[in-house]
Design a protein around this motif. Structure first.
Motif, PDB file in Angstrom:
ATOM      1  N   GLU A   1      94.954-122.903 114.123  1.00  0.00           N
ATOM      2  CA  GLU A   1      95.755-123.548 115.479  1.00  0.00           C
ATOM      3  C   GLU A   1      97.233-122.914 115.554  1.00  0.00           C
ATOM      4  OE1 GLU A   1      95.590-127.972 114.711  1.00  0.00           O
ATOM      5  OE2 GLU A   1      93.474-127.725 114.263  1.00  0.00           O
ATOM      6  N   ASP A   2      97.906-122.728 114.171  1.00  0.00           N
ATOM      7  CA  ASP A   2      99.140-122.251 114.421  1.00  0.00           C
ATOM      8  C   ASP A   2      99.153-120.814 115.081  1.00  0.00           C
ATOM      9  OD1 ASP A   2     100.550-124.185 113.121  1.00  0.00           O
ATOM     10  OD2 ASP A   2     100.373-123.160 111.103  1.00  0.00           O
ATOM     11  N   VAL A   3      98.233-119.749 114.928  1.00  0.00           N
ATOM     12  CA  VAL A   3      98.214-118.663 115.590  1.00  0.00           C
ATOM     13  C   VAL A   3      97.796-118.866 117.093  1.00  0.00           C
ATOM     14  CG1 VAL A   3      96.509-116.477 115.635  1.00  0.00           C
ATOM     15  CG2 VAL A   3      97.229-117.376 113.310  1.00  0.00           C
ATOM     16  N   ALA A   4      96.986-119.698 117.302  1.00  0.00           N
ATOM     17  CA  ALA A   4      96.702-119.990 118.923  1.00  0.00           C
ATOM     18  C   ALA A   4      97.999-120.478 119.378  1.00  0.00           C
ATOM     19  CB  ALA A   4      95.581-120.918 119.033  1.00  0.00           C
ATOM     20  N   GLU A   5      98.687-121.066 119.088  1.00  0.00           N
ATOM     21  CA  GLU A   5      99.764-121.799 119.567  1.00  0.00           C
ATOM     22  C   GLU A   5     100.997-120.660 119.361  1.00  0.00           C
ATOM     23  OE1 GLU A   5     103.038-124.989 118.099  1.00  0.00           O
ATOM     24  OE2 GLU A   5     101.184-125.879 118.725  1.00  0.00           O
ATOM     25  N   ALA A   6     101.040-119.910 118.612  1.00  0.00           N
ATOM     26  CA  ALA A   6     101.833-118.791 118.535  1.00  0.00           C
ATOM     27  C   ALA A   6     101.708-117.918 119.732  1.00  0.00           C
ATOM     28  CB  ALA A   6     101.832-118.199 117.122  1.00  0.00           C
ATOM     29  N   ARG A   7     100.178-117.652 119.839  1.00  0.00           N
ATOM     30  CA  ARG A   7      99.845-116.322 120.919  1.00  0.00           C
ATOM     31  C   ARG A   7     100.180-117.095 122.344  1.00  0.00           C
ATOM     32  NH1 ARG A   7      94.473-114.469 117.753  1.00  0.00           N
ATOM     33  NH2 ARG A   7      95.370-112.773 116.894  1.00  0.00           N
ATOM     34  N   ALA A   8      99.931-118.312 122.438  1.00  0.00           N
ATOM     35  CA  ALA A   8     100.264-118.944 123.588  1.00  0.00           C
ATOM     36  C   ALA A   8     101.724-119.127 123.919  1.00  0.00           C
ATOM     37  CB  ALA A   8      99.558-120.450 123.722  1.00  0.00           C
ATOM     38  N   ALA A   9     102.497-119.089 123.240  1.00  0.00           N
ATOM     39  CA  ALA A   9     103.776-119.280 123.571  1.00  0.00           C
ATOM     40  C   ALA A   9     104.440-117.882 123.459  1.00  0.00           C
ATOM     41  CB  ALA A   9     104.524-119.854 122.218  1.00  0.00           C
ATOM     42  N   GLY A  10     103.769-116.721 123.374  1.00  0.00           N
ATOM     43  CA  GLY A  10     104.235-115.272 123.563  1.00  0.00           C
ATOM     44  C   GLY A  10     104.855-114.765 122.335  1.00  0.00           C
ATOM     45  N   THR A  11     104.539-115.280 121.266  1.00  0.00           N
ATOM     46  CA  THR A  11     105.300-114.730 120.081  1.00  0.00           C
ATOM     47  C   THR A  11     104.910-113.302 119.826  1.00  0.00           C
ATOM     48  OG1 THR A  11     104.840-117.069 118.978  1.00  0.00           O
ATOM     49  CG2 THR A  11     105.210-115.086 117.647  1.00  0.00           C
ATOM     50  N   SER A  12     105.456-112.525 119.280  1.00  0.00           N
ATOM     51  CA  SER A  12     105.337-111.189 119.372  1.00  0.00           C
ATOM     52  C   SER A  12     103.996-110.775 118.406  1.00  0.00           C
ATOM     53  CB  SER A  12     106.720-110.433 118.682  1.00  0.00           C
ATOM     54  OG  SER A  12     106.642-110.677 117.300  1.00  0.00           O
ATOM     55  N   ALA A  13     103.478-109.683 118.618  1.00  0.00           N
ATOM     56  CA  ALA A  13     102.263-109.218 117.679  1.00  0.00           C
ATOM     57  C   ALA A  13     102.574-109.110 116.410  1.00  0.00           C
ATOM     58  CB  ALA A  13     101.589-108.061 118.413  1.00  0.00           C
ATOM     59  N   THR A  14     103.873-108.642 115.895  1.00  0.00           N
ATOM     60  CA  THR A  14     104.294-108.342 114.631  1.00  0.00           C
ATOM     61  C   THR A  14     104.382-109.842 113.828  1.00  0.00           C
ATOM     62  OG1 THR A  14     105.643-106.538 115.234  1.00  0.00           O
ATOM     63  CG2 THR A  14     106.129-107.857 113.108  1.00  0.00           C
ATOM     64  N   LEU A  15     104.959-110.756 114.509  1.00  0.00           N
ATOM     65  CA  LEU A  15     104.959-112.160 114.006  1.00  0.00           C
ATOM     66  C   LEU A  15     103.591-112.858 113.717  1.00  0.00           C
ATOM     67  CD1 LEU A  15     107.319-113.771 112.743  1.00  0.00           C
ATOM     68  CD2 LEU A  15     107.626-115.041 114.965  1.00  0.00           C
ATOM     69  N   VAL A  16     102.835-112.489 114.887  1.00  0.00           N
ATOM     70  CA  VAL A  16     101.422-113.141 114.763  1.00  0.00           C
ATOM     71  C   VAL A  16     100.741-112.524 113.701  1.00  0.00           C
ATOM     72  CG1 VAL A  16      99.020-113.366 116.190  1.00  0.00           C
ATOM     73  CG2 VAL A  16     101.513-113.962 117.237  1.00  0.00           C
TER      74      VAL A  16
ATOM     75  N   SER B   1     108.678-121.804 108.654  1.00  0.00           N
ATOM     76  CA  SER B   1     109.175-121.924 110.030  1.00  0.00           C
ATOM     77  C   SER B   1     108.292-122.842 110.598  1.00  0.00           C
ATOM     78  CB  SER B   1     109.152-120.618 110.848  1.00  0.00           C
ATOM     79  OG  SER B   1     107.934-119.931 110.706  1.00  0.00           O
ATOM     80  N   SER B   2     108.544-123.306 112.005  1.00  0.00           N
ATOM     81  CA  SER B   2     107.654-124.082 112.817  1.00  0.00           C
ATOM     82  C   SER B   2     106.473-123.447 113.139  1.00  0.00           C
ATOM     83  CB  SER B   2     108.458-124.708 114.053  1.00  0.00           C
ATOM     84  OG  SER B   2     108.656-123.524 114.678  1.00  0.00           O
ATOM     85  N   THR B   3     106.610-122.254 113.182  1.00  0.00           N
ATOM     86  CA  THR B   3     105.367-121.460 113.707  1.00  0.00           C
ATOM     87  C   THR B   3     104.115-121.567 112.725  1.00  0.00           C
ATOM     88  OG1 THR B   3     106.892-119.514 114.430  1.00  0.00           O
ATOM     89  CG2 THR B   3     104.647-119.032 114.187  1.00  0.00           C
ATOM     90  N   ALA B   4     104.500-121.684 111.433  1.00  0.00           N
ATOM     91  CA  ALA B   4     103.169-121.701 110.606  1.00  0.00           C
ATOM     92  C   ALA B   4     103.174-123.262 109.834  1.00  0.00           C
ATOM     93  CB  ALA B   4     103.678-120.876 109.314  1.00  0.00           C
ATOM     94  N   MET B   5     103.814-124.264 110.368  1.00  0.00           N
ATOM     95  CA  MET B   5     104.052-125.529 109.909  1.00  0.00           C
ATOM     96  C   MET B   5     102.459-126.201 109.371  1.00  0.00           C
ATOM     97  SD  MET B   5     106.055-127.702 108.737  1.00  0.00           S
ATOM     98  CE  MET B   5     107.649-127.105 109.329  1.00  0.00           C
TER      99      MET B   5
END
Length: 417
Positions: free
Chosen positions: A49-64, A146-150
């Motif tokens: 769920e965290d990964v899907a949300e990060a990708r949808a938010a346009g998070t960089s490939a490095t951070l994903v 971080s909120s990304t991995a909450m």
């Protein structure tokens, strides 16, 4: 509960944790392994769920990439804790001892720092790894992800809490996750003077700058990894290629991947083009100096900014240097003190490089990708220190200790001069 409340609770808990025996600490860590394994499906679902949300938010490939718990990385959560269980307990270890002419016996004895805090971005594995390192070394942990991995961090923390609850002698505040990902919460943790004994930030330049600007607690900076690899004229060509490709491509999103390749001018004709072909075949974009572009026309002309950039991606800056002096000078100018490497058969050149390069780790005829607590035998790391006080390079159990002077006498009294 405020962040400061959590830090106060951690201080109270540390009085108990510092007194736990090795056997009790290991038993707790074993139960943490079991709890994580029991909840692994839940942890992986939360991570998805965290990964899907990060990708949808346009998070960089490095951070994903840093956020994602693959099956292998998920299994690594428990493998890391098992490794820590098998490591010697540093608490109470006498690291030095000597006797003075007056008969006083002086010992330097390791003891826990007390409360260790970590602020980290993505990297949910840090939640489990830091908890285990802190507990084994007799410290309490305050973790702010971080909120990304909450979601992932909460799922892992639920497993750790369950294991702690099975040990009534261990305070619940021994390991705490700050459930507030706001900047204000991070600032409160940075300023928890008198409660936090060590703060380690693990994240990008903005986080590091914020800690350097705002922290009033002791810090060790886990900084950038603008890592270099120098290929000397004496290098074995096959070894040079293998180390170079591994150092850049095995996992480009991490801080111990090389960002700049420095090549001796004697290798421009008979080694460099073939090596760059292999890097390009692996998807690496080459940004080179004029000599590199001339020898390998597919390279993009490098700018001044390229030499100072931590790409964390399949991009590599390549520069020709005249000798080891040129390589050392470039590293002195652009290196960040994380990890640097050399491939050379000339032992005098290798020794000069190892002695003169200013870095937490220097690798001779080996990939700088080994700059890692697990690879160094520490189990895992709480971070990679790019400063010189109080620890440097990958930080394992002993980096979470301080030394106390214990003086043994037989009734000596000091005479006033």
């Amino acid at each position: 509960m405020t962040v400061l409340d959590q830090c106060r609770d951690a201080v109270a808990a540390s009085a108990v944790i510092t007194q736990l025996t090795t056997e009790k600490k290991n038993a707790l860590l074993r139960d943490m392994v079991t709890a994580i394994e029991t909840r692994l499906d839940t942890i992986i679902e939360a991570n998805a769920e965290d990964v899907a949300e990060a990708r949808a938010a346009g998070t960089s490939a490095t951070l994903v990439d840093r956020l994602t718990l693959t099956e292998r990385r998920a299994a690594g959560l428990t493998a890391a804790i098992r490794t820590i269980i098998d490591l010697p307990d540093p608490s109470g270890r006498v690291v030095e001892g000597w006797t003075r002419p007056n008969g006083l016996r002086i010992e330097r004895v390791l003891e826990p720092l007390g409360v260790v805090a970590v602020i980290y971005e993505a990297r949910p594995n840090v939640t489990a790894e830091v908890a285990a390192l802190c507990l084994k070394s007799g410290n309490c942990a305050v973790l702010r992800g971080s909120s990304t991995a909450m979601r992932t961090n909460r799922a892992i923390m639920a497993a750790l809490d369950a294991a702690i609850a099975a040990h009534p002698e261990v305070p619940a505040a021994a390991v705490q996750l700050i459930d507030d990902p706001s900047r204000e919460a991070a600032l409160e943790l940075m300023r928890a003077k008198g409660y936090v004994d060590l703060l380690v930030p693990r994240g990008g330049p903005d986080l590091i700058a914020s800690v350097e600007r705002n922290a009033t607690v002791p810090t060790v900076i886990d900084g950038a990894g603008n890592c270099h690899l120098y290929i000397d004229a004496s290098a074995r060509r096959e070894m040079a290629t293998e180390v170079t490709v591994n150092a850049k491509t095995s996992r480009p999103s991490v801080c111990n991947a090389i960002e700049t390749l420095l090549v001796h001018e004697d290798l421009v004709a008979d080694w460099l083009p073939q090596a760059l072909d292999e890097l390009a075949a692996a998807g690496v974009e080459i940004r080179g100096c004029a000599k590199v572009c001339e020898a390998w026309p597919k390279a993009v002309a490098a700018t001044v900014e390229d030499w100072a950039t931590e790409y964390l991606d399949l991009v590599l800056a390549v520069r020709v240097v005249s000798d080891v002096d040129g390589a050392i000078a470039r590293i002195r100018e652009y290196g960040t003190g994380n990890a640097e490497g050399i491939v050379a058969q000339d032992i005098a050149v290798a020794n000069r490089f190892a002695r003169e390069v200013d870095s937490g780790s220097v690798f001779v005829n080996a990939s700088p990708r080994y700059s890692d607590g697990g690879e160094f035998g520490y189990g895992v790391e709480i971070g990679v220190s790019t400063q010189k006080l109080h620890s440097r390079g990958p930080m394992g159990l002993t980096a979470l200790m301080t030394a106390k002077n214990v003086v043994w006498g037989t009734g000596q009294t000091r005479k006033v001069a």
